[in-house]
Motif scaffolding. Structure first.
Motif, PDB file in Angstrom:
ATOM      1  N   ARG A 151      31.118  64.200  70.023  1.00  0.00           N
ATOM      2  CA  ARG A 151      31.602  62.814  69.939  1.00  0.00           C
ATOM      3  C   ARG A 151      30.458  61.797  69.964  1.00  0.00           C
ATOM      4  O   ARG A 151      30.546  60.729  70.571  1.00  0.00           O
ATOM      5  CB  ARG A 151      32.606  62.531  71.065  1.00  0.00           C
ATOM      6  CG  ARG A 151      33.850  63.409  71.004  1.00  0.00           C
ATOM      7  CD  ARG A 151      34.877  63.018  72.051  1.00  0.00           C
ATOM      8  NE  ARG A 151      36.074  63.866  71.944  1.00  0.00           N
ATOM      9  CZ  ARG A 151      37.144  63.740  72.715  1.00  0.00           C
ATOM     10  NH1 ARG A 151      37.164  62.788  73.651  1.00  0.00           N
ATOM     11  NH2 ARG A 151      38.185  64.534  72.570  1.00  0.00           N
ATOM     12  N   GLN A 152      29.384  62.171  69.285  1.00  0.00           N
ATOM     13  CA  GLN A 152      28.247  61.282  69.116  1.00  0.00           C
ATOM     14  C   GLN A 152      28.241  60.744  67.688  1.00  0.00           C
ATOM     15  O   GLN A 152      28.792  61.367  66.778  1.00  0.00           O
ATOM     16  CB  GLN A 152      26.939  62.043  69.392  1.00  0.00           C
ATOM     17  CG  GLN A 152      26.790  62.539  70.821  1.00  0.00           C
ATOM     18  CD  GLN A 152      26.720  61.391  71.813  1.00  0.00           C
ATOM     19  OE1 GLN A 152      26.025  60.411  71.597  1.00  0.00           O
ATOM     20  NE2 GLN A 152      27.478  61.524  72.908  1.00  0.00           N
ATOM     21  N   PRO A 153      27.623  59.585  67.467  1.00  0.00           N
ATOM     22  CA  PRO A 153      27.590  59.037  66.103  1.00  0.00           C
ATOM     23  C   PRO A 153      26.819  59.948  65.151  1.00  0.00           C
ATOM     24  O   PRO A 153      25.844  60.598  65.543  1.00  0.00           O
ATOM     25  CB  PRO A 153      26.862  57.696  66.284  1.00  0.00           C
ATOM     26  CG  PRO A 153      26.983  57.368  67.726  1.00  0.00           C
ATOM     27  CD  PRO A 153      27.005  58.681  68.451  1.00  0.00           C
ATOM     28  N   TYR A 154      27.277  60.002  63.926  1.00  0.00           N
ATOM     29  CA  TYR A 154      26.532  60.684  62.860  1.00  0.00           C
ATOM     30  C   TYR A 154      25.892  59.601  61.996  1.00  0.00           C
ATOM     31  O   TYR A 154      26.592  58.793  61.381  1.00  0.00           O
ATOM     32  CB  TYR A 154      27.455  61.550  62.014  1.00  0.00           C
ATOM     33  CG  TYR A 154      26.767  62.113  60.790  1.00  0.00           C
ATOM     34  CD1 TYR A 154      25.896  63.184  60.899  1.00  0.00           C
ATOM     35  CD2 TYR A 154      26.966  61.542  59.537  1.00  0.00           C
ATOM     36  CE1 TYR A 154      25.247  63.698  59.782  1.00  0.00           C
ATOM     37  CE2 TYR A 154      26.323  62.043  58.409  1.00  0.00           C
ATOM     38  CZ  TYR A 154      25.466  63.119  58.548  1.00  0.00           C
ATOM     39  OH  TYR A 154      24.809  63.621  57.444  1.00  0.00           O
ATOM     40  N   TYR A 155      24.580  59.571  61.974  1.00  0.00           N
ATOM     41  CA  TYR A 155      23.879  58.492  61.280  1.00  0.00           C
ATOM     42  C   TYR A 155      23.379  58.951  59.915  1.00  0.00           C
ATOM     43  O   TYR A 155      22.826  60.049  59.773  1.00  0.00           O
ATOM     44  CB  TYR A 155      22.681  58.024  62.102  1.00  0.00           C
ATOM     45  CG  TYR A 155      23.043  57.435  63.446  1.00  0.00           C
ATOM     46  CD1 TYR A 155      23.705  56.219  63.529  1.00  0.00           C
ATOM     47  CD2 TYR A 155      22.700  58.089  64.628  1.00  0.00           C
ATOM     48  CE1 TYR A 155      24.038  55.665  64.768  1.00  0.00           C
ATOM     49  CE2 TYR A 155      23.014  57.548  65.858  1.00  0.00           C
ATOM     50  CZ  TYR A 155      23.682  56.332  65.927  1.00  0.00           C
ATOM     51  OH  TYR A 155      23.994  55.802  67.145  1.00  0.00           O
ATOM     52  N   GLU A 156      23.524  58.075  58.944  1.00  0.00           N
ATOM     53  CA  GLU A 156      22.987  58.336  57.613  1.00  0.00           C
ATOM     54  C   GLU A 156      21.802  57.437  57.285  1.00  0.00           C
ATOM     55  O   GLU A 156      21.092  57.692  56.312  1.00  0.00           O
ATOM     56  CB  GLU A 156      24.088  58.161  56.567  1.00  0.00           C
ATOM     57  CG  GLU A 156      25.193  59.208  56.695  1.00  0.00           C
ATOM     58  CD  GLU A 156      26.179  59.155  55.558  1.00  0.00           C
ATOM     59  OE1 GLU A 156      26.217  58.109  54.859  1.00  0.00           O
ATOM     60  OE2 GLU A 156      26.906  60.149  55.354  1.00  0.00           O
ATOM     61  N   SER A 157      21.591  56.404  58.100  1.00  0.00           N
ATOM     62  CA  SER A 157      20.458  55.522  57.818  1.00  0.00           C
ATOM     63  C   SER A 157      20.086  54.712  59.050  1.00  0.00           C
ATOM     64  O   SER A 157      20.784  54.737  60.072  1.00  0.00           O
ATOM     65  CB  SER A 157      20.789  54.570  56.662  1.00  0.00           C
ATOM     66  OG  SER A 157      21.769  53.624  57.043  1.00  0.00           O
ATOM     67  N   ARG A 158      18.969  54.000  58.936  1.00  0.00           N
ATOM     68  CA  ARG A 158      18.516  53.071  59.964  1.00  0.00           C
ATOM     69  C   ARG A 158      18.546  51.665  59.378  1.00  0.00           C
ATOM     70  O   ARG A 158      18.563  51.481  58.160  1.00  0.00           O
ATOM     71  CB  ARG A 158      17.092  53.425  60.420  1.00  0.00           C
ATOM     72  CG  ARG A 158      16.972  54.847  60.974  1.00  0.00           C
ATOM     73  CD  ARG A 158      15.532  55.172  61.355  1.00  0.00           C
ATOM     74  NE  ARG A 158      15.416  56.535  61.868  1.00  0.00           N
ATOM     75  CZ  ARG A 158      15.196  57.609  61.110  1.00  0.00           C
ATOM     76  NH1 ARG A 158      15.058  57.464  59.792  1.00  0.00           N
ATOM     77  NH2 ARG A 158      15.098  58.803  61.648  1.00  0.00           N
ATOM     78  N   ASN A 159      18.530  50.682  60.242  1.00  0.00           N
ATOM     79  CA  ASN A 159      18.543  49.288  59.793  1.00  0.00           C
ATOM     80  C   ASN A 159      17.572  48.510  60.660  1.00  0.00           C
ATOM     81  O   ASN A 159      17.874  48.178  61.806  1.00  0.00           O
ATOM     82  CB  ASN A 159      19.950  48.704  59.893  1.00  0.00           C
ATOM     83  CG  ASN A 159      20.044  47.302  59.328  1.00  0.00           C
ATOM     84  OD1 ASN A 159      19.034  46.635  59.121  1.00  0.00           O
ATOM     85  ND2 ASN A 159      21.272  46.847  59.091  1.00  0.00           N
ATOM     86  N   PHE A 160      16.390  48.219  60.100  1.00  0.00           N
ATOM     87  CA  PHE A 160      15.342  47.516  60.845  1.00  0.00           C
ATOM     88  C   PHE A 160      15.490  45.997  60.770  1.00  0.00           C
ATOM     89  O   PHE A 160      14.766  45.282  61.470  1.00  0.00           O
ATOM     90  CB  PHE A 160      13.960  47.883  60.290  1.00  0.00           C
ATOM     91  CG  PHE A 160      13.714  49.363  60.171  1.00  0.00           C
ATOM     92  CD1 PHE A 160      13.851  50.198  61.267  1.00  0.00           C
ATOM     93  CD2 PHE A 160      13.348  49.917  58.961  1.00  0.00           C
ATOM     94  CE1 PHE A 160      13.613  51.556  61.167  1.00  0.00           C
ATOM     95  CE2 PHE A 160      13.099  51.280  58.840  1.00  0.00           C
ATOM     96  CZ  PHE A 160      13.236  52.102  59.941  1.00  0.00           C
ATOM     97  N   TRP A 161      16.396  45.485  59.947  1.00  0.00           N
ATOM     98  CA  TRP A 161      16.430  44.063  59.605  1.00  0.00           C
ATOM     99  C   TRP A 161      17.583  43.290  60.230  1.00  0.00           C
ATOM    100  O   TRP A 161      17.701  42.087  60.036  1.00  0.00           O
ATOM    101  CB  TRP A 161      16.489  43.935  58.076  1.00  0.00           C
ATOM    102  CG  TRP A 161      15.377  44.691  57.432  1.00  0.00           C
ATOM    103  CD1 TRP A 161      14.106  44.236  57.185  1.00  0.00           C
ATOM    104  CD2 TRP A 161      15.414  46.053  56.989  1.00  0.00           C
ATOM    105  NE1 TRP A 161      13.361  45.228  56.609  1.00  0.00           N
ATOM    106  CE2 TRP A 161      14.120  46.361  56.480  1.00  0.00           C
ATOM    107  CE3 TRP A 161      16.397  47.037  56.973  1.00  0.00           C
ATOM    108  CZ2 TRP A 161      13.795  47.610  55.955  1.00  0.00           C
ATOM    109  CZ3 TRP A 161      16.087  48.284  56.447  1.00  0.00           C
ATOM    110  CH2 TRP A 161      14.797  48.567  55.945  1.00  0.00           C
TER     111      TRP A 161
END
Length: 255
Positions: A151-161
């Protein structure tokens, strides 16, 4: 001479580092110490770097430099620096120096700045791709299953902005703090605002300090005439100039 390279990122700074490193008795890092800086508000680490560079140019111990050795590219450059018998040109290239140009000039007015500017749409596309979390197909399946089970997030990207809570995008303790943040409807729009902001500020600085700050188009790095002009700008004698091969910047034609 001390040289600081800038650019929004995904703008050819690795090629600029290659050109500078090709010169005799020269060493140029590429993002030497991001762990210790933020886009705003960390003046001291930046000034420390400039002062350490100057001591090396004055004949000091080359090993007495603060470097993020967890980054392989920085560690390799540092090891090379420690073996050099003479250092006449030294510097670093990173987008996060933009906020500190005037701070640097207050302690060393002879520093030279080169800021690369790449086409906006190409830069945005490249950042969108770069900020994706790349996985092999089997790894992607395994990570999705793991996220479902734990039940943890599945990430496909990062967002530095953009400021975010880590629900949609994975947080990055090093790089999130190195970028300015924007109020935008989506990530692409935030990157577009970042590009606009970065080069608006760069143009203001270039107009204010034309003797020490150059803003150039990335694609022109392929031109011998531009290489001559840049090397002359950072104090390399024409008879000692070393030119990199043509088309050193493949990034200009791909994401």
């Amino acid at each position: 001479m001390i040289v600081i390279g800038l650019g929004s990122g995904r703008s050819g700074t690795a090629s600029l580092a290659k050109l500078i490193n090709a010169q005799h008795d020269a060493l140029c890092f590429h993002e030497m110490n991001p762990s210790c800086v933020r886009f705003h508000g960390t003046r001291r680490p930046i000034i420390n770097t400039i002062e350490e560079y100057q001591r090396i140019l004055d004949g000091g111990n080359s090993s007495e430099l603060t470097v993020d050795l967890s980054r392989p590219v920085a560690a390799v450059a540092y090891d090379k620096l420690c073996t050099m018998k003479s250092v006449k040109l030294i510097g670093d290239i990173a987008f996060y120096y933009l906020s500190y140009v005037e701070d640097i000039l207050t302690v060393n007015p002879n520093v030279r700045f080169i800021c690369l500017k790449r086409n906006k749409e190409a830069t945005v596309r490249s950042w969108l791709k770069k900020s994706e979390i790349q996985r092999w197909r089997s790894k992607k399946i395994a990570d999705k299953l793991s996220a479902l089970i734990t039940r943890q997030p599945y990430y496909e990207s990062r967002n530095f902005w953009q400021e975010h809570d880590g629900t949609e995008w994975e947080k990055d303790l090093v790089w999130d703090k190195c970028f300015p943040k924007f109020d935008a409807n989506n990530k692409r729009e935030a990157i577009e605002q970042y590009w606009d902001f970065y080069y608006s500020e760069s143009e203001k600085i270039a107009q204010k300090y034309p003797e020490v700050f150059r803003l150039i188009q990335t694609e022109s790095l392929n031109e011998r005439q531009q290489q001559v002009a840049l090397l002359d700008f950072i104090g390399v004698a024409q008879k000692e100039m070393v030119f990199t091969d043509a088309h050193i910047h493949k990034l200009a034609t791909r994401d």
